[in-house]
Write a protein that holds these residues in place. Structure first.
Motif, PDB file in Angstrom:
ATOM      1  N   GLY A 292       0.893  -1.059   0.030  1.00  0.00           N
ATOM      2  CA  GLY A 292       0.213   0.073  -0.099  1.00  0.00           C
ATOM      3  C   GLY A 292       0.679   1.242   0.109  1.00  0.00           C
ATOM      4  N   TRP A 293       2.027   1.151   0.898  1.00  0.00           N
ATOM      5  CA  TRP A 293       2.815   2.380   0.805  1.00  0.00           C
ATOM      6  C   TRP A 293       3.558   2.738  -0.575  1.00  0.00           C
ATOM      7  N   ASN A 296       0.970   4.182  -2.854  1.00  0.00           N
ATOM      8  CA  ASN A 296       0.668   5.573  -2.466  1.00  0.00           C
ATOM      9  C   ASN A 296       1.826   6.370  -2.619  1.00  0.00           C
ATOM     10  N   THR A 297       2.892   6.020  -2.777  1.00  0.00           N
ATOM     11  CA  THR A 297       4.026   6.664  -2.893  1.00  0.00           C
ATOM     12  C   THR A 297       4.256   7.094  -4.547  1.00  0.00           C
ATOM     13  N   SER A 299       1.497   7.199  -6.538  1.00  0.00           N
ATOM     14  CA  SER A 299       0.394   8.312  -6.452  1.00  0.00           C
ATOM     15  C   SER A 299       1.002   9.741  -5.975  1.00  0.00           C
ATOM     16  N   ASP A 300       1.601   9.783  -5.026  1.00  0.00           N
ATOM     17  CA  ASP A 300       2.233  10.950  -4.288  1.00  0.00           C
ATOM     18  C   ASP A 300       3.358  11.501  -4.970  1.00  0.00           C
ATOM     19  N   LEU A 397      -2.873   4.615 -10.038  1.00  0.00           N
ATOM     20  CA  LEU A 397      -3.592   3.579  -9.118  1.00  0.00           C
ATOM     21  C   LEU A 397      -4.518   2.819  -9.945  1.00  0.00           C
TER      22      LEU A 397
END
Length: 407
Positions: A292-293, A296-297, A299-300, A397
């Motif tokens: 998940g990290w 999310n990374t 995407s971030d 994502l």
């Protein structure tokens, strides 16, 4: 007369004497230790340490042949390029690159800060470590080192002088072959294809003419768009990191090219980390947290880049025509398209090309590795073929969800 007045490839036992002759970093009577620590494909990297004081330094020397292939020779001028760009990057993104203490054009060697207390990011990711500040740090580095070396910000004559200084034909040729060409048309017969996926690769890559056309377009963008002073090889093996701090290093592939090349490389390599975690972590809670990290990374990175791009553009734009309403948005659209396309190219070349990525190759279960590679290739093709539709982190994502759902 010094033995270092003409070039030769140093051995570990010779490097301490070299450092003592060229620098005043250690005490003159220090009993130095040296170890060769390089694991890359191009250079020889030595750590020189004084056990008494605890001080250490890194010496990096460019060899005349690639470590992965004695038949492939590249110019040792890449060392000058690396030393020079680290200085430029430090001026735009201070604290995010190591300090350079010396560049020796005769020995093609550079002495630089030892990034103690940090781990090579790929090594940490293979242990499924999480680095919560990476997306923030890497986007700060990229926006400042990339956008501020474009014609949007930099004086045009100054920029053109840098373009000349950073012409890097040998290393660009490596990228042109290994990233943009051979993974699709294996004309040099150097690809490394995992046997269980041979038919999949043949159908999805070698026989897909529409994909070849888009790869060709991206190749000519890489060769001809002198947009920004790019790192040129910005993957998780070019990052030293801990929970609080990040160093970007190893920019020997630097030249003036499309800035999306760097951003896309980072995105692709973060997904390789996801693949390894998904295939090898047995504890479901740990897998969910790490994977998940990773997502999310990704995407971030996209969303933070956009946010910081807009801020730095507004603060530093100097070109009159770049201030015309709508230009900033148009310019960003091109960067984001290149980013997605390169994320796809890097994904494919690290899966089937000459230099495979260990995040994938070290997956011990053959079925899980084959699945990971199929996901990567499917996702990569989406990035390349539909690159103009990737405009925010959520788009990445969504694409990952679609690709993983097929296998």
């Amino acid at each position: 007369m010094s033995k270092y007045d003409s070039y030769f490839l140093m051995k570990a036992e010779e490097v301490p004497d070299y450092v003592q002759e060229k620098l005043s970093y250690f005490d003159k009577d220090a009993r130095l230790e040296c170890k060769e620590i390089g694991d890359g494909n191009l250079n020889y990297v030595f750590r020189v340490k004084d056990p008494a004081s605890g001080k250490s330094i890194i010496v990096k020397q460019a060899g005349e042949a690639l470590r992965i292939s004695a038949e492939m020779h590249v110019s040792t001028d890449r060392g000058r390029i690396e030393a020079k760009i680290l200085g430029i990057q430090d001026s735009y993104a201070p604290g995010l690159v190591p300090k350079v203490y010396l560049y020796d054009g005769t020995m093609c060697a550079m002495a630089m800060e030892d990034m103690t207390g940090h781990t090579m990011m790929r090594t940490g990711l293979l242990k499924h470590e999480i680095y919560p500040r990476f997306a923030d740090h890497v986007t700060t580095f990229m926006v400042n080192s990339l956008l501020r070396t474009t014609d949007v910000v930099m004086g045009h004559k100054e920029k053109k002088e840098l373009v000349k200084s950073f012409i890097n034909p040998d290393l660009c040729e490596i990228s042109e072959d290994l990233v943009y060409s051979e993974p699709f048309i294996d004309y040099n017969h150097r690809n490394n294809v995992f046997p269980p996926n041979a038919e999949f690769v043949k159908k999805e890559l070698y026989e897909d003419q529409a994909l070849h056309l888009e790869a060709a377009k991206l190749k000519f963008e890489f060769m001809n768009n002198a947009q920004s002073l790019i790192h040129g090889d910005l993957h998780t093996g070019s990052v030293f990191i801990n929970k609080e701090h990040t160093y970007i290093f190893d920019p020997e592939f630097a030249f003036y090219g499309p800035m999306g090349y760097d951003i896309g490389n980072v995105i692709a390599n973060m997904f390789f980390a996801w693949c390894n975690g998904d295939a090898t972590i047995e504890d479901e809670k740990e897998k969910e947290e790490f994977c998940g990290w990773c997502l999310n990374t990704i995407s971030d990175i996209v969303d933070l880049f956009i946010e910081k791009y807009n801020k730095v553009f507004d603060e530093h734009v100097t070109e009159t025509m770049a201030k015309v309403p709508g230009f900033k948005e148009w310019y960003l659209e091109g960067i984001l398209s290149d980013t997605a396309g390169v994320a796809g190219l890097e994904s494919i070349r690290r899966t089937v090309g000459m230099a495979n990525v260990i995040d994938i190759t070290t997956i011990p279960d053959a079925e899980k590795r084959a699945r990971a590679e199929k996901i990567v290739i499917t996702l990569a093709k989406n990035y390349i073929m539909n690159r103009r539709s990737f405009r925010c982190g959520a788009d990445y994502l969504k694409a990952v969800k679609e690709a993983t759902g097929k296998f």
